[in-house]
Design an enzyme around this catalytic site. Structure first.
Site, mmCIF file in Angstrom:
data_model
loop_
_atom_site.group_PDB
_atom_site.id
_atom_site.type_symbol
_atom_site.label_atom_id
_atom_site.label_comp_id
_atom_site.label_asym_id
_atom_site.label_seq_id
_atom_site.Cartn_x
_atom_site.Cartn_y
_atom_site.Cartn_z
ATOM 1 N N LYS A 1 0.818 -1.225 0.000
ATOM 2 C CA LYS A 1 0.000 0.000 0.000
ATOM 3 C C LYS A 1 0.852 1.276 0.000
ATOM 4 O O LYS A 1 0.460 2.302 -0.551
ATOM 5 C CB LYS A 1 -0.900 0.041 1.245
ATOM 6 C CG LYS A 1 -1.940 -1.050 1.297
ATOM 7 C CD LYS A 1 -3.174 -0.643 0.559
ATOM 8 C CE LYS A 1 -4.265 -1.683 0.628
ATOM 9 N NZ LYS A 1 -5.254 -1.487 -0.431
ATOM 10 N N GLU B 1 -10.557 6.874 2.106
ATOM 11 C CA GLU B 1 -11.473 6.002 2.826
ATOM 12 C C GLU B 1 -10.684 4.758 3.188
ATOM 13 O O GLU B 1 -9.699 4.414 2.533
ATOM 14 C CB GLU B 1 -12.686 5.649 1.968
ATOM 15 C CG GLU B 1 -12.487 4.500 0.995
ATOM 16 C CD GLU B 1 -11.562 4.808 -0.168
ATOM 17 O OE1 GLU B 1 -10.805 3.892 -0.546
ATOM 18 O OE2 GLU B 1 -11.577 5.935 -0.692
ATOM 19 N N SER C 1 2.298 -9.718 -0.715
ATOM 20 C CA SER C 1 1.919 -8.300 -0.679
ATOM 21 C C SER C 1 1.989 -7.638 0.690
ATOM 22 O O SER C 1 2.041 -6.423 0.793
ATOM 23 C CB SER C 1 0.513 -8.141 -1.254
ATOM 24 O OG SER C 1 -0.368 -9.040 -0.602
#
Length: 388
Positions: free
Chosen positions: A82, A104, A371
């Site tokens: 991220k 969000e 990830s």
């Protein structure tokens, strides 16, 4: 704007101007020398890139098939891929003269990444989060606040992610002169799917150079988990034109497709419009978005990025599912065999790679995009598995 017939900009009139402005700025800065100098500097010194490509020797030997390599996005600052996109978009916003970031978040991971990037660049950060998620994800809420962000609980609708998105959009329409809306995956209206893919494709560019160095050849298969799809798009994209490399996206099969409790949009969804884009979504006969389920909070999204829908349609990538149970098994297996605790999301990809490796020969190569790390999931695993 479009990936085949997928993507687009299905938004109210009021959003056209901020989206146009963003597209123009992105075109201007994406090849700008100073922008890229700063981005690469932060990726290297703050985020810890490049991440290693690790040969999982013991796992490979245990399975006795193809060689399994792990692209270690779990080692990025913040614990997941991220960060790549958050720092990219935050820096872009800064170059655009914006002083505030909004986002969000559902499970809280993207909110944390945005808060981190905002703190790094000295920007004000407001995070919209469904009130139900605020309750469920107390540690991530605390993390965001520690990083200086303001967390705004959303009490409307189902009080979850989709309601948080609606509030964030409302905010952006009213404040876009000084605010950037930082979307966390390859979803939403154009230009977001392209911007996020580009900032994430550092994963695939690194992996390509690293596997050539380690093995002198490209991998046979690349496996990544798919929720919205940004970690998968990030590792797939630099390999899309290498036709010999098979691309496999792993969706959350939850309790099985027949149970209805899953998040497998590409395997069990229909084409529709939601979140400003045309793609595959989990919807009922009336076109209403269905509730989703996955043991992995980050795969719990009722749709998928439009570029994945396109790759499926042209048969360049294949999309499969892995159940909660299979993912949990892989979570334990990787932890015990390699000393790496993966995120439950990433464990879906590991599970499928293990299955695949069995059927492949020893001279073939699989790269799994690992990830994220599993610290955030220990509570969930403890609840489900009891003692280990």
């Amino acid at each position: 704007m479009w990936f085949g017939e997928f993507g687009g900009q299905y938004v109210p009139e009021t959003l056209i101007e901020p989206l146009k402005e963003l597209e123009k700025a992105y075109k201007r800065f994406k090849d700008d020398e100073e922008f890229n100098r700063q981005l690469n500097y932060y990726l290297k010194t703050w985020a810890g890139r490049p991440t290693p490509l690790y040969y999982a020797k013991r796992l490979t030997e245990k399975i006795g098939g193809a060689k399994i390599y792990l692209k270690r996005e779990d080692l990025v600052h913040g614990g997941a891929h991220k960060t790549n996109n958050a720092i990219g978009q935050a820096l872009l916003a800064k170059f655009m003269g914006k002083t505030r970031l909004i986002a969000e978040t559902g499970a809280g991971q993207h909110g944390v990444a945005t808060a981190m990037a905002g703190a790094l660049l000295g920007m004000k950060v407001d995070i919209y989060m469904g009130a139900e998620d605020v309750e469920r994800q107390k540690m991530n809420v605390f993390r965001m606040k520690l990083l200086g962000a303001n967390v705004i609980p959303v009490n409307s609708g189902s009080r979850t992610l989709k309601d948080a998105i609606n509030e964030a959009l409302r905010d952006w329409v009213a404040t876009f002169e000084y605010t950037h809306y930082l979307i966390g995956s390859v979803v939403g209206p154009h230009p977001y799917p392209t911007i996020v893919r580009d900032f994430q494709s550092v994963i695939g560019r690194e992996a390509k150079a690293q596997i050539l160095e380690a093995e002198g050849q490209l991998p046979d298969v690349i496996v990544a988990c798919v929720g919205g799809g940004s970690n998968a798009m990030g590792i797939f994209y630099p390999f899309v034109n290498d036709k010999k490399v098979k691309l496999v996206g792993v969706e959350a099969g939850g309790k099985g497709l027949e149970s209805g409790k899953h998040s497998a949009s590409l395997n069990a969804g229909q084409v529709g419009v939601f979140h400003g884009m045309l793609s595959y979504f989990l919807q009922d006969e009336e076109g209403q978005i269905k509730p989703t389920h996955s043991i992995a909070p980050g795969l719990d999204y009722p749709g998928v990025g439009p570029e994945h829908a396109y790759l499926k349609k042209i048969q360049r990538a294949e999309y499969v599912t892995v159940t909660d149970e299979e993912a949990l098994k892989a979570f334990h297996e990787l932890s015990r065999t390699e000393g790496i605790i993966p995120a439950l999301e990433s464990a879906h990809a590991v599970a499928y790679a293990m299955k695949l490796a069995k059927e492949m020969s020893r001279d073939e190569i699989i790269i799994v995009n690992l990830s994220g790390r599993g610290d955030k999931d220990l509570d969930i695993v403890l609840k489900v598995s009891g003692n280990v």
